[in-house]
Write a protein that holds these residues in place. Structure first.
Motif, PDB file in Angstrom:
ATOM      1  N   ASN A  59      48.030  39.677  48.928  1.00 45.13           N
ATOM      2  CA  ASN A  59      47.941  39.604  47.470  1.00 45.13           C
ATOM      3  C   ASN A  59      49.162  40.132  46.748  1.00 45.13           C
ATOM      4  OD1 ASN A  59      45.415  38.649  48.010  1.00 45.13           O
ATOM      5  ND2 ASN A  59      44.325  40.466  47.313  1.00 45.13           N
ATOM      6  N   ASP A  60      49.929  40.993  47.413  1.00 43.66           N
ATOM      7  CA  ASP A  60      51.124  41.577  46.815  1.00 43.66           C
ATOM      8  C   ASP A  60      50.810  42.239  45.477  1.00 43.66           C
ATOM      9  OD1 ASP A  60      53.759  42.337  46.626  1.00 43.66           O
ATOM     10  OD2 ASP A  60      54.423  40.451  45.717  1.00 43.66           O
ATOM     11  N   GLY A  61      49.736  43.058  45.462  1.00 43.07           N
ATOM     12  CA  GLY A  61      49.412  43.822  44.268  1.00 43.07           C
ATOM     13  C   GLY A  61      48.397  43.183  43.347  1.00 43.07           C
ATOM     14  N   THR A  62      48.074  41.915  43.526  1.00 44.44           N
ATOM     15  CA  THR A  62      47.066  41.282  42.682  1.00 44.44           C
ATOM     16  C   THR A  62      45.689  41.843  43.035  1.00 44.44           C
ATOM     17  OG1 THR A  62      48.352  39.242  42.621  1.00 44.44           O
ATOM     18  CG2 THR A  62      46.033  39.091  41.981  1.00 44.44           C
ATOM     19  N   PRO A  63      44.901  42.301  42.060  1.00 45.71           N
ATOM     20  CA  PRO A  63      43.571  42.848  42.358  1.00 45.71           C
ATOM     21  C   PRO A  63      42.733  41.855  43.151  1.00 45.71           C
ATOM     22  CG  PRO A  63      44.156  43.296  40.079  1.00 45.71           C
ATOM     23  CD  PRO A  63      45.215  42.376  40.619  1.00 45.71           C
ATOM     24  N   PRO A  64      42.006  42.326  44.169  1.00 41.47           N
ATOM     25  CA  PRO A  64      41.246  41.411  45.040  1.00 41.47           C
ATOM     26  C   PRO A  64      40.306  40.484  44.286  1.00 41.47           C
ATOM     27  CG  PRO A  64      41.273  43.621  45.974  1.00 41.47           C
ATOM     28  CD  PRO A  64      41.885  43.728  44.613  1.00 41.47           C
ATOM     29  N   GLU A  65      39.589  41.020  43.287  1.00 38.27           N
ATOM     30  CA  GLU A  65      38.614  40.183  42.583  1.00 38.27           C
ATOM     31  C   GLU A  65      39.311  39.064  41.823  1.00 38.27           C
ATOM     32  OE1 GLU A  65      34.592  40.704  39.861  1.00 38.27           O
ATOM     33  OE2 GLU A  65      36.034  42.339  40.012  1.00 38.27           O
TER      34      GLU A  65
ATOM     35  N   ALA B 246      42.296  37.789  42.600  1.00 41.94           N
ATOM     36  CA  ALA B 246      42.851  36.868  43.591  1.00 41.94           C
ATOM     37  C   ALA B 246      41.785  35.924  44.127  1.00 41.94           C
ATOM     38  CB  ALA B 246      43.482  37.668  44.731  1.00 41.94           C
ATOM     39  N   ALA B 247      40.611  36.464  44.469  1.00 39.22           N
ATOM     40  CA  ALA B 247      39.538  35.624  44.999  1.00 39.22           C
ATOM     41  C   ALA B 247      39.048  34.642  43.945  1.00 39.22           C
ATOM     42  CB  ALA B 247      38.382  36.500  45.480  1.00 39.22           C
ATOM     43  N   TYR B 248      38.977  35.089  42.689  1.00 42.48           N
ATOM     44  CA  TYR B 248      38.533  34.203  41.603  1.00 42.48           C
ATOM     45  C   TYR B 248      39.501  33.036  41.437  1.00 42.48           C
ATOM     46  CZ  TYR B 248      37.458  32.586  36.884  1.00 42.48           C
ATOM     47  OH  TYR B 248      37.153  31.807  35.793  1.00 42.48           O
ATOM     48  N   VAL B 249      40.792  33.341  41.450  1.00 44.20           N
ATOM     49  CA  VAL B 249      41.799  32.277  41.287  1.00 44.20           C
ATOM     50  C   VAL B 249      41.719  31.300  42.456  1.00 44.20           C
ATOM     51  CG1 VAL B 249      44.277  31.802  41.220  1.00 44.20           C
ATOM     52  CG2 VAL B 249      43.335  33.685  39.887  1.00 44.20           C
ATOM     53  N   ALA B 250      41.574  31.824  43.669  1.00 42.82           N
ATOM     54  CA  ALA B 250      41.452  30.952  44.838  1.00 42.82           C
ATOM     55  C   ALA B 250      40.195  30.077  44.738  1.00 42.82           C
ATOM     56  CB  ALA B 250      41.415  31.783  46.113  1.00 42.82           C
TER      57      ALA B 250
ATOM     58  N   ARG C 135      49.933  33.355  42.045  1.00 48.07           N
ATOM     59  CA  ARG C 135      49.958  34.663  41.402  1.00 48.07           C
ATOM     60  C   ARG C 135      50.074  34.580  39.883  1.00 48.07           C
ATOM     61  NH1 ARG C 135      53.400  40.047  43.070  1.00 48.07           N
ATOM     62  NH2 ARG C 135      52.559  41.358  41.417  1.00 48.07           N
ATOM     63  N   SER C 136      50.879  33.658  39.394  1.00 49.06           N
ATOM     64  CA  SER C 136      51.057  33.574  37.938  1.00 49.06           C
ATOM     65  C   SER C 136      49.732  33.289  37.249  1.00 49.06           C
ATOM     66  CB  SER C 136      52.090  32.499  37.590  1.00 49.06           C
ATOM     67  OG  SER C 136      51.668  31.234  38.087  1.00 49.06           O
TER      68      SER C 136
ATOM     69  N   ALA D  20      46.831  34.136  38.439  1.00 54.85           N
ATOM     70  CA  ALA D  20      46.022  35.354  38.568  1.00 54.85           C
ATOM     71  C   ALA D  20      46.428  36.387  37.526  1.00 54.85           C
ATOM     72  CB  ALA D  20      46.176  35.932  39.970  1.00 54.85           C
ATOM     73  N   GLU D  21      47.732  36.528  37.316  1.00 54.74           N
ATOM     74  CA  GLU D  21      48.212  37.510  36.332  1.00 54.74           C
ATOM     75  C   GLU D  21      47.758  37.134  34.927  1.00 54.74           C
ATOM     76  OE1 GLU D  21      52.354  37.401  37.091  1.00 54.74           O
ATOM     77  OE2 GLU D  21      52.299  38.985  38.617  1.00 54.74           O
ATOM     78  N   ARG D  22      47.804  35.844  34.628  1.00 54.48           N
ATOM     79  CA  ARG D  22      47.364  35.428  33.288  1.00 54.48           C
ATOM     80  C   ARG D  22      45.859  35.648  33.133  1.00 54.48           C
ATOM     81  NH1 ARG D  22      48.811  32.852  28.745  1.00 54.48           N
ATOM     82  NH2 ARG D  22      47.313  31.451  27.744  1.00 54.48           N
ATOM     83  N   ARG D  23      45.118  35.350  34.183  1.00 59.10           N
ATOM     84  CA  ARG D  23      43.674  35.554  34.138  1.00 59.10           C
ATOM     85  C   ARG D  23      43.341  37.016  33.899  1.00 59.10           C
ATOM     86  NH1 ARG D  23      38.815  37.941  36.228  1.00 59.10           N
ATOM     87  NH2 ARG D  23      37.182  36.408  35.922  1.00 59.10           N
ATOM     88  N   LEU D  24      44.045  37.914  34.597  1.00 56.08           N
ATOM     89  CA  LEU D  24      43.820  39.343  34.426  1.00 56.08           C
ATOM     90  C   LEU D  24      44.201  39.794  33.023  1.00 56.08           C
ATOM     91  CD1 LEU D  24      43.020  42.046  35.672  1.00 56.08           C
ATOM     92  CD2 LEU D  24      45.360  42.284  36.502  1.00 56.08           C
TER      93      LEU D  24
END
Length: 588
Positions: free
Chosen positions: A296-302, A304-308, A328-329, A331-335
């Motif tokens: 994940n390289d720092g992306t929170p697990p929840e 990351a899994a949601y984006v996947a 990742r981009s 995921a970051e926007r989602r967060l």
């Protein structure tokens, strides 16, 4: 003979059978024996030792002792020091009382005895009756203290058990018996995000089970799904139900990425096998999103899994996808959206736009659909299909939905108040919003406050929401005050004509996917017109969404639609502009 060695514990005196409850500590052995015999005559059984050291050893072996009668001054030991040692850290369940006696009583001795915790202080020589009275009172007090402590312990244990059961219920999903989202979030907060693994499992088509066979069968299917997933997990992995049709698996330490994907694929294949409930076979489509901490390289697990998971759904479902850095981009926007959403309303970042709904032939204005828009100073323009699912997942949809409802009705009241009667506003409501009684109560209160009839509001529900738990009670409450309900996005998924016979809706909005394209075959047009006629035969109003071309409008008009909306007829506009548009179509 009484023992003379300080390290030995002494003789017992008095009574026939039963353990002694009084320990006499005195180096004057004759006095101790006389005292023990006198107590025996009063029914008190005692034991005798001649030193503080022997007393402590005896008490270690005989927890039933309730009262210690000790001399102040003894060779090799001090009665007051003994008292302090015995009482220092003694638990309430083993409470004892000390009676101090001495032949050299002074005020200082009495004060010292009190400070040491003695129950009473008696000067030698004393009468036997006086000593027995004091010892009996001390024994009663020690017994009471022990009984109270035991009762307190029992109450504490009972309270702990009640608390444990309450906590278990609070962290357990009622339908499946497995942990719920709260337990899932708690486990996530405990794991190391750099090592943990997470699988999100979304079950497509499960709403069909509820609509076709009822929630009882739906719950049975959910339990079978949970059993199949559990059978493929490691003992220390957590399985939880995290949404209506979603499950989550938390592995404190994820295996290698390849091994984790293999495990997810095994789960997917297991879930795709038919489920047998009450002699009926049900087939579901699972989509899985995976997060393996090191990847994940720092992306929170929840996140990351949601984006996947969203990628798995976008690819048609029925797939397992592991989060990669290329995602990742997103995921970051989602967060960032999830973090910014709660404060968006407070800072006036959210607004409503209104898309007009017309009568197709004469283009008479009938009403507007309220659509939420978000312009963030940090995120820019955030599309509804980005933030609405996040609001649903986090629960903030309840607050957001209430704000949309109230704002839309206030706009409508201002337009109608200027003489434009008969318009209505359509507002979407989600399953989570229906869970709260407050929304229904607030709608009734707003209609009364703004002097609007119930017909001024249309509540739009998707089929899965309209068939879900609590929907009937909510819809019945709306109908009691004259509010109409519309079935939204009809034809976009697994819509059923059969459900239209039972759903308490008065309007059906055809999804744009049903509209024939330019050059559509005659069979496609015939099917469209037949479907429209079938819905209208049930006494339902039909509205076409997504009209963008003149050819589509012609088909809708010829099929007899009562209303239409789309970019061809009018794009969503701010409330002020909608009011200006409404002023052009006065309808008294």
């Amino acid at each position: 003979m009484l023992p003379s060695d300080e390290n030995n514990c002494g003789d017992e005196a008095g009574g026939d059978g039963g353990a002694p409850s009084i320990l006499i500590v005195d180096d004057e052995l004759m006095l101790a024996e006389e005292l023990a015999l006198g107590m025996s005559d009063s029914g008190l059984k005692s034991a005798i030792v001649n030193s503080s050291t022997a007393a402590e050893a005896y008490l270690d072996l005989h927890p039933e002792i309730l009262v210690v009668v000790t001399d102040v001054r003894m060779p090799g030991g001090d009665g007051l020091a003994l008292a302090r040692r015995l009482l220092a850290d003694r638990c309430p369940q083993a409470a004892i009382e000390l009676v101090v006696m001495t032949g050299h009583a002074t005020i200082e001795d009495a004060a010292a005895a009190v400070r040491a915790g003695a129950f009473d202080f008696i000067r030698k020589p004393f009468t036997l009756s006086a000593m027995i009275e004091v010892v009996q009172r001390a024994q009663q007090r020690a017994s009471h203290r022990r009984a109270s402590a035991i009762e307190d312990d029992q109450r504490r244990l009972e309270l702990q058990e009640v608390t444990r059961q309450r906590d278990a219920l609070a962290s357990e999903d009622a339908s499946t018996g497995i942990p719920n989202r709260a337990a899932y979030q708690a486990r996530l907060s405990d794991v190391d995000p750099l090592r943990a693994g997470l699988i999100l499992i979304a079950i497509d088509r499960l709403s069909l089970v509820n609509s076709a066979a009822g929630s009882g069968v739906g719950d049975a299917v959910l339990r079978l799904i949970a059993e199949r997933i559990s059978a493929l997990l490691e003992p220390d992995w957590l399985l939880a139900r995290v949404g209506d049709y979603e499950f989550g698996v938390v592995a404190g330490v994820a295996p290698s990425a390849d091994a984790f994907v293999d495990r997810a694929e095994a789960i997917r294949r297991s879930l795709e096998m038919p489920l047998l409930v009450k002699q009926q076979r049900w087939v579901i489509v699972p989509s899985l999103g995976l997060s393996a901490g090191p990847e994940n390289d720092g992306t929170p697990p929840e996140v990351a899994a949601y984006v996947a998971l969203q990628h798995a759904k976008a690819d048609g479902g029925g797939r397992s996808i592991l989060f990669r850095q290329s995602m990742r981009s997103a995921a970051e926007r989602r967060l960032a959206i999830e973090r910014a959403l709660p404060g968006a309303m407070a800072s006036n970042e959210l607004s409503l736009h209104f898309q007009p709904i017309y009568e197709p032939r004469g283009k008479s204005l009938l009403g507007f659909e309220a659509l939420t828009r978000w312009c963030s100073p940090t995120l820019g323009s955030v599309r509804p299909d980005e933030f609405i699912p996040i609001a649903e997942e986090t629960g903030s949809i309840r607050i957001l939905g209430e704000w949309v409802m109230e704002t839309a009705l206030r706009y409508l009241a201002s337009w109608n108040g200027a003489g434009r009667r008969g318009l209505y506003v359509a507002v979407n409501v989600s399953a989570r919003q229906m869970e709260q009684d407050r929304l229904l109560q607030r709608i009734e209160a707003m209609l009364t406050e703004l002097s609007l009839p119930g017909s001024a509001l249309v509540v739009e529900l998707t089929e899965s929401v309209a068939l879900g738990p609590g929907a009937k009670r909510f819809i019945d409450g709306l109908q009691r005050v004259g509010v109409r309900c519309a079935l939204d996005d009809f034809g976009s998924g697994f819509s059923s004509l059969g459900n239209l016979c039972t759903l308490p809706v008065s309007i059906v909005k055809f999804d744009r996917s049903l509209l024939p394209d330019d050059g559509a075959s005659s069979d496609r047009l015939t099917l469209f017109r037949g479907l429209t006629a079938a819905v209208q035969s049930l006494g339902l109003v039909v509205i076409a969404e997504g009209i963008e071309k003149e050819a589509q409008l012609d088909v809708v008009c010829s099929a007899g639609f009562q209303a239409a909306q789309g970019f061809l007829l009018g794009k969503p506009v701010p409330g002020i502009v909608a009011g200006q548009l409404a002023s052009m179509f006065k309808k008294v």
